[in-house]
Design a protein around this motif. Structure first.
Motif, PDB file in Angstrom:
ATOM      1  N   SER A   7       0.831  -1.192   0.000  1.00 25.31           N
ATOM      2  CA  SER A   7       0.000   0.000   0.000  1.00 25.31           C
ATOM      3  C   SER A   7       0.872   1.250   0.000  1.00 25.31           C
ATOM      4  CB  SER A   7      -0.937  -0.017   1.207  1.00 25.31           C
ATOM      5  OG  SER A   7      -0.200  -0.058   2.411  1.00 25.31           O
ATOM      6  N   GLU A   8       2.024   1.193   0.635  1.00 30.47           N
ATOM      7  CA  GLU A   8       2.927   2.343   0.661  1.00 30.47           C
ATOM      8  C   GLU A   8       3.532   2.623  -0.708  1.00 30.47           C
ATOM      9  OE1 GLU A   8       5.364   2.786   4.611  1.00 30.47           O
ATOM     10  OE2 GLU A   8       5.465   0.717   3.885  1.00 30.47           O
ATOM     11  N   THR A   9       3.916   1.585  -1.416  1.00 32.63           N
ATOM     12  CA  THR A   9       4.621   1.777  -2.673  1.00 32.63           C
ATOM     13  C   THR A   9       3.774   1.459  -3.892  1.00 32.63           C
ATOM     14  OG1 THR A   9       5.550  -0.435  -2.541  1.00 32.63           O
ATOM     15  CG2 THR A   9       6.908   1.376  -1.699  1.00 32.63           C
ATOM     16  N   GLY A  10       2.590   0.907  -3.695  1.00 29.69           N
ATOM     17  CA  GLY A  10       1.712   0.636  -4.821  1.00 29.69           C
ATOM     18  C   GLY A  10       1.419   1.910  -5.598  1.00 29.69           C
ATOM     19  N   GLU A  11       1.289   3.000  -4.883  1.00 27.29           N
ATOM     20  CA  GLU A  11       1.072   4.304  -5.510  1.00 27.29           C
ATOM     21  C   GLU A  11       2.259   4.697  -6.393  1.00 27.29           C
ATOM     22  OE1 GLU A  11       0.592   8.870  -3.894  1.00 27.29           O
ATOM     23  OE2 GLU A  11       0.059   7.218  -2.570  1.00 27.29           O
ATOM     24  N   ALA A  12       3.445   4.202  -6.066  1.00 24.33           N
ATOM     25  CA  ALA A  12       4.656   4.503  -6.834  1.00 24.33           C
ATOM     26  C   ALA A  12       4.965   3.404  -7.846  1.00 24.33           C
ATOM     27  CB  ALA A  12       5.843   4.687  -5.886  1.00 24.33           C
ATOM     28  N   HIS A  13       4.116   2.395  -7.918  1.00 25.76           N
ATOM     29  CA  HIS A  13       4.253   1.289  -8.875  1.00 25.76           C
ATOM     30  C   HIS A  13       5.529   0.477  -8.652  1.00 25.76           C
ATOM     31  CE1 HIS A  13       0.677   2.185 -11.287  1.00 25.76           C
ATOM     32  NE2 HIS A  13       0.836   3.340 -10.693  1.00 25.76           N
ATOM     33  N   VAL A  60       3.205  -2.854 -18.669  1.00 24.68           N
ATOM     34  CA  VAL A  60       2.485  -4.018 -18.160  1.00 24.68           C
ATOM     35  C   VAL A  60       1.432  -3.496 -17.198  1.00 24.68           C
ATOM     36  CG1 VAL A  60       2.633  -6.117 -16.782  1.00 24.68           C
ATOM     37  CG2 VAL A  60       4.436  -5.590 -18.428  1.00 24.68           C
ATOM     38  N   ASP A  61       0.197  -3.875 -17.467  1.00 22.34           N
ATOM     39  CA  ASP A  61      -0.941  -3.401 -16.686  1.00 22.34           C
ATOM     40  C   ASP A  61      -0.920  -1.878 -16.673  1.00 22.34           C
ATOM     41  OD1 ASP A  61      -1.783  -6.038 -16.214  1.00 22.34           O
ATOM     42  OD2 ASP A  61      -0.507  -6.195 -14.447  1.00 22.34           O
ATOM     43  N   ASP A  62      -0.823  -1.270 -15.523  1.00 25.78           N
ATOM     44  CA  ASP A  62      -0.856   0.193 -15.446  1.00 25.78           C
ATOM     45  C   ASP A  62       0.512   0.784 -15.098  1.00 25.78           C
ATOM     46  OD1 ASP A  62      -0.753  -0.740 -12.860  1.00 25.78           O
ATOM     47  OD2 ASP A  62      -2.288   0.605 -12.079  1.00 25.78           O
ATOM     48  N   THR A  63       1.569   0.044 -15.399  1.00 26.49           N
ATOM     49  CA  THR A  63       2.932   0.503 -15.093  1.00 26.49           C
ATOM     50  C   THR A  63       3.754   0.582 -16.377  1.00 26.49           C
ATOM     51  OG1 THR A  63       2.850  -0.512 -12.911  1.00 26.49           O
ATOM     52  CG2 THR A  63       5.026   0.022 -13.773  1.00 26.49           C
ATOM     53  N   ARG A  64       4.386   1.708 -16.590  1.00 22.85           N
ATOM     54  CA  ARG A  64       5.297   1.863 -17.715  1.00 22.85           C
ATOM     55  C   ARG A  64       6.713   1.950 -17.163  1.00 22.85           C
ATOM     56  NH1 ARG A  64       3.167   5.331 -22.040  1.00 22.85           N
ATOM     57  NH2 ARG A  64       2.025   3.395 -22.311  1.00 22.85           N
ATOM     58  N   ALA A  65       7.605   1.186 -17.775  1.00 24.91           N
ATOM     59  CA  ALA A  65       9.018   1.167 -17.378  1.00 24.91           C
ATOM     60  C   ALA A  65       9.853   1.690 -18.531  1.00 24.91           C
ATOM     61  CB  ALA A  65       9.449  -0.262 -17.037  1.00 24.91           C
ATOM     62  N   TYR A  66      10.831   2.504 -18.194  1.00 25.21           N
ATOM     63  CA  TYR A  66      11.729   3.083 -19.185  1.00 25.21           C
ATOM     64  C   TYR A  66      13.144   2.608 -18.916  1.00 25.21           C
ATOM     65  CZ  TYR A  66       7.827   6.253 -19.857  1.00 25.21           C
ATOM     66  OH  TYR A  66       6.583   6.762 -20.113  1.00 25.21           O
ATOM     67  N   ALA A  98      11.733  -1.892 -13.129  1.00 23.84           N
ATOM     68  CA  ALA A  98      11.754  -1.771 -14.594  1.00 23.84           C
ATOM     69  C   ALA A  98      12.203  -3.077 -15.234  1.00 23.84           C
ATOM     70  CB  ALA A  98      12.661  -0.614 -15.012  1.00 23.84           C
ATOM     71  N   LYS A  99      13.185  -3.733 -14.650  1.00 20.81           N
ATOM     72  CA  LYS A  99      13.637  -5.025 -15.173  1.00 20.81           C
ATOM     73  C   LYS A  99      12.499  -6.045 -15.160  1.00 20.81           C
ATOM     74  CE  LYS A  99      18.504  -4.641 -13.820  1.00 20.81           C
ATOM     75  NZ  LYS A  99      19.531  -5.161 -12.892  1.00 20.81           N
ATOM     76  N   LEU A 100      11.719  -6.045 -14.096  1.00 19.18           N
ATOM     77  CA  LEU A 100      10.587  -6.963 -14.001  1.00 19.18           C
ATOM     78  C   LEU A 100       9.547  -6.668 -15.081  1.00 19.18           C
ATOM     79  CD1 LEU A 100      10.112  -7.059 -10.113  1.00 19.18           C
ATOM     80  CD2 LEU A 100      11.044  -8.879 -11.568  1.00 19.18           C
ATOM     81  N   VAL A 101       9.267  -5.398 -15.297  1.00 14.73           N
ATOM     82  CA  VAL A 101       8.284  -5.023 -16.315  1.00 14.73           C
ATOM     83  C   VAL A 101       8.788  -5.413 -17.702  1.00 14.73           C
ATOM     84  CG1 VAL A 101       7.106  -3.078 -17.422  1.00 14.73           C
ATOM     85  CG2 VAL A 101       7.259  -3.186 -14.922  1.00 14.73           C
ATOM     86  N   VAL A 120      10.204   3.805 -13.461  1.00 12.04           N
ATOM     87  CA  VAL A 120       8.841   3.310 -13.613  1.00 12.04           C
ATOM     88  C   VAL A 120       7.859   4.380 -13.157  1.00 12.04           C
ATOM     89  CG1 VAL A 120       9.404   0.865 -13.388  1.00 12.04           C
ATOM     90  CG2 VAL A 120       8.829   2.161 -11.362  1.00 12.04           C
ATOM     91  N   ALA A 121       6.721   4.394 -13.816  1.00 11.53           N
ATOM     92  CA  ALA A 121       5.659   5.328 -13.440  1.00 11.53           C
ATOM     93  C   ALA A 121       4.331   4.742 -13.877  1.00 11.53           C
ATOM     94  CB  ALA A 121       5.879   6.687 -14.097  1.00 11.53           C
ATOM     95  N   GLY A 122       3.320   5.069 -13.127  1.00  7.44           N
ATOM     96  CA  GLY A 122       1.984   4.620 -13.478  1.00  7.44           C
ATOM     97  C   GLY A 122       1.450   5.388 -14.662  1.00  7.44           C
ATOM     98  N   ILE A 123       0.549   4.757 -15.369  1.00  9.65           N
ATOM     99  CA  ILE A 123      -0.118   5.419 -16.483  1.00  9.65           C
ATOM    100  C   ILE A 123      -1.613   5.387 -16.222  1.00  9.65           C
ATOM    101  CG2 ILE A 123       1.649   4.976 -18.205  1.00  9.65           C
ATOM    102  CD1 ILE A 123      -0.026   2.605 -19.178  1.00  9.65           C
ATOM    103  N   ASP A 124      -2.303   6.393 -16.723  1.00  7.31           N
ATOM    104  CA  ASP A 124      -3.755   6.356 -16.604  1.00  7.31           C
ATOM    105  C   ASP A 124      -4.349   5.939 -17.940  1.00  7.31           C
ATOM    106  OD1 ASP A 124      -4.059   8.612 -18.267  1.00  7.31           O
ATOM    107  OD2 ASP A 124      -3.981   9.980 -16.573  1.00  7.31           O
TER     108      ASP A 124
END
Length: 129
Positions: A7-13, A60-66, A98-101, A120-124
């Protein structure tokens, strides 16, 4: 992103397993790392277009990794004035996530090289179109 996002880091993906490994590796309190991740994430979500233009990415899902060069993290550390160990931990957590994504989204030949860094950052939903 896997279902074990804290819950603490889910917001940060960032998955909680990545947070735990990071805290252990850098001997930094997980709460301190989580706070830094959330603050950084709030800014990163507005940088998708710049990152997409300049860097390879996977979603992947709602997470974008660069996949980014080390210089990107040098700039982020300076901009956010992270303490050395906290900065190291935040960079490591982002790179590990990012490696996981990338691993989930791409073939094995698309994995990170030793010198690669990740963001990594979330996408809407609007950004998916």
């Amino acid at each position: 992103m896997t279902d074990d996002a804290a819950s603490e880091t889910g917001e940060a993906h960032i998955d909680d397993s990545v947070l735990d490994r990071t805290a252990d590796r850098f001997d930094v309190d997980a709460g301190t790392i989580a706070d830094a991740l959330v603050v950084l994430h709030a800014d990163l979500i507005g940088r998708h277009s710049a990152f997409e233009t300049d860097h390879e990415y996977a979603t992947v899902d709602d997470t974008r990794a660069y996949r980014v060069p080390e210089s990107t993290w040098d700039d982020l550390r300076e901009e956010f004035d992270f303490e050395d160990r906290v900065g190291d931990a935040v960079e490591f957590a982002h790179t590990e996530q990012a490696k996981l994504v990338f691993a989930e989204a791409h073939d094995a030949d698309e994995r990170f090289e030793e010198d690669d860094r990740g963001v990594v950052a979330g996408i809407d939903t609007a950004e998916d179109f």
